[in-house]
Design a protein around this motif. Sequence first.
Motif, PDB file in Angstrom:
ATOM      1  N   CYS A  39       0.821  -1.224   0.000  1.00 50.54           N
ATOM      2  CA  CYS A  39       0.000   0.000   0.000  1.00 50.54           C
ATOM      3  C   CYS A  39       0.848   1.265   0.000  1.00 50.54           C
ATOM      4  O   CYS A  39       0.309   2.373  -0.074  1.00 50.54           O
ATOM      5  CB  CYS A  39      -0.961   0.001   1.178  1.00 50.54           C
ATOM      6  N   HIS A  85       4.643   2.987   8.413  1.00 51.11           N
ATOM      7  CA  HIS A  85       4.069   2.699   9.737  1.00 51.11           C
ATOM      8  C   HIS A  85       5.207   2.433  10.710  1.00 51.11           C
ATOM      9  O   HIS A  85       6.296   2.009  10.324  1.00 51.11           O
ATOM     10  CB  HIS A  85       3.113   1.498   9.668  1.00 51.11           C
ATOM     11  N   TYR A  89      -2.157  -1.491   8.003  1.00 47.31           N
ATOM     12  CA  TYR A  89      -3.206  -0.870   7.194  1.00 47.31           C
ATOM     13  C   TYR A  89      -3.834  -1.836   6.194  1.00 47.31           C
ATOM     14  O   TYR A  89      -5.043  -1.793   5.939  1.00 47.31           O
ATOM     15  CB  TYR A  89      -2.630   0.348   6.452  1.00 47.31           C
ATOM     16  N   CYS A  90      -2.996  -2.717   5.580  1.00 45.56           N
ATOM     17  CA  CYS A  90      -3.548  -3.619   4.552  1.00 45.56           C
ATOM     18  C   CYS A  90      -3.336  -5.094   4.874  1.00 45.56           C
ATOM     19  O   CYS A  90      -3.678  -5.967   4.056  1.00 45.56           O
ATOM     20  CB  CYS A  90      -2.955  -3.297   3.184  1.00 45.56           C
TER      21      CYS A  90
END
Length: 808
Positions: free
Chosen positions: A593, A597, A612-613
């Motif tokens: 993505c 992070h 997140y993904c």
Amino acid sequence: MNRGRRADGTTGIHRRRQQDAVFKGALGARPVHAGRSCRAEKCCAMNSPPRIWLDYRPVRIGWVVSEPDISVLGEMASLNACLWGGRFNCVIPAYDAELANRLVSCFAVDVLLPVCPDERNKGFIDRFPHLEHHRWSDSIFSQRDCEFADIRHVLRRLTKQRDREIEKNICFPSWDVNDPLSVFFATQLGKYPTPNADIPDYRAAIQNVFGAPDNQINPDQELPSTLLEKISPLALTGYDTTHSRNRAGWLAPGIVLGSVEDFDALAMFWNLRAAGAPMIFYDQNHGLRLKAYANAFLERFRKPTLESELHVALWTRKEIPRDDSWKPDLDLEEVEVVVSDGRNSMLWNGMNIRPHRPRFSLLHRDVVPAYFEGDGKSDASFALPGRPFDDGDVHSLRQKYAVVVDATRYGGPDAELTFETPFISRLNEFYGRNFHFEYDAARSQLGRLDGGAVAFITSVSTQQLRISAFHVFDWMKSFFTLCGVEIERSEAGLHASRLIAQLGGVQDCRVLKIRGVRNLLRKFGVDQSFTRSGAIESIRDVDPGTGAVGFDAFNRLHIAYREKADMSPDDVLRYLLMRRVFRAGLEFVCPNCRLSHWTHLDEVKTISLCPYCDHGYDVTPQLRDRDWRYRRSGIFGRNDDQLGGVPVAVTLQQLATALHEGALMYSTGINFRPKGAEIEVCEADFVVVVAGNLGIEEAPVQVVFGEAKTEGAIDQQDIRKLCKLADAVPREIASAYILLSKTGTFSPDEIALAKTLNTDYRRRVILWSRDELEPYHVYERSKEKLGDNWHAVSLSDMARITRHLYFG
């Protein structure tokens, strides 16, 4: 846990256990059982145990009279002649409510007793529930036994110490009951009550042992001046008691001028002497009988002695004329005289006349207690060394005296539990239930250095005591109940408390003084990470305009041990990491993505998941030249307004340092609701209780209501609510102060609002900006403005300096 042990509390002190048949027969009473034995318990050493000082003293009685009847004074005097320390008990005129209330407070009375029980006396005594004490008789005597420590203990000590000088001077003045000076003689010299089925024959007991002579005073005979050198019954009650020796000012030697038929004049005379002043009474209408005695008293102050600088106070209850018509027909040559009007009850406001506190010992006893912990409680148990009584005298075991316990705090100002006992007499029941185990046996009083202590009314048979630590917030609840206010902890207060705890306590919050640290905490949110170099740059606090390094003002600040003199920004960051204010991790970019992070050090794996993904990827290629990155942690990592606790923590730290942490208790974030008081529902960022700075501008206890901010404005609503809150604290209980602090600076509008909290005669507001919060000494940066008066060691000092710095 180790098996419990008995504390002996002393070394080298042995008690004599020897029977004395003389006093058993003369002052006989029914036998009673000795005190309870202590059950075995588990005990352990605590990290921060209390230090305990003991003292022994008589129970101070306030004798309540409902009518100005001088015959009642004579009866009261005869009762006091039987008590060890009886001369220090006061008379309370219930018919003069204002004066009576002041006397009860000024003398720190332990028990109120009626001389003659009646409804009016009972109604007055019922107004003081905090002085309630269960007694087994309406009188202090029952079946030839006295409820309080009586002079039998004086007689035993005289015999034991072989005090021949006192023994040979003991005398028994006697007079006809119809003598017009009868009541005066009783209050000046003392007499023993007529023995009966309840009252023992004290006079016969003394005469049987010491052979003391009678000194008969006939109605046509003057009062012999030789009695000034003798030990009369009232003088004997003060044997082997110690108290303050400062007789200057209001408690200087004196003579009360008045009529022997004037109850108020005789009562004033009695109370002045009970307060510690060497005092006689003189009625000029009976000058033929009293003049020689009074002149002999004055002669002591004409001769050059160590006390020759003292003056003699002449007290009167009449308006003092401008001419010399007030002068009595006494020889006042070469005597420095000061005339005092005794009509004003303000004499007994606790500041003008400070009664001495009689004690059975000269020095405080520092005892070593045994400590007990468990179930969230902490107790201390200790023996009572060097008690001034004979354990072999089984006939006096039930008699009461006071054991004064002066304990330092347990665990410091950050502790939830404390042994600290601020002086609030109306909290006697709280101390009885929480600090002791008898609700009516505890009496709050001033201790060493005018700090708080608690006296326990206990029996002669008691050989050991136990005290319990209590919760600071429970004490505050009881205190504010007296003010008509209900309190509870606020959410913000709990956050601030946790913030202080995470840093290690109030004094470990010194790191927050550093402006660069506060900037670093505000600069990055909880979901933002930063590099070590970025943190160091923030801590250095470089001014972009001038290039000045703000950290230089703090490089000598002590936050932890270091070998070098100057502290570096790297030392500060290391300290913050040790306190887990920040935690270390790495920042990666998800190849799926493309979002970056942060991952905590403990969670870094070769194959990591993107938050997140949920894509799993190998982080190894991204480790080259990877810099550590940090995020806020613990209470500092909450995504709310937890940083509002920073100015609270800095303010509490500075206050504890300035006051040397003396008898300081605090609570962060308290919500207040009215329960009789005229306040609004409001919150204080912190409440601090300070004890031990008694003085003209200080009460034994001071309460500080605090509002602490970073850069936010203090508005009219804050000022109004804090003003009403401070006004709700009765001034006879405690002094209230308002402390407004900001880690920034105050605006002119804020200063103008704060000024309204003061009056011409009441300075109670304290303002602290970053200039007061950041240095070690509060007013270190204001030396040039304040000159030599920049030191502040009390709240009144701080309020005075605030007025000078901010209000002009």
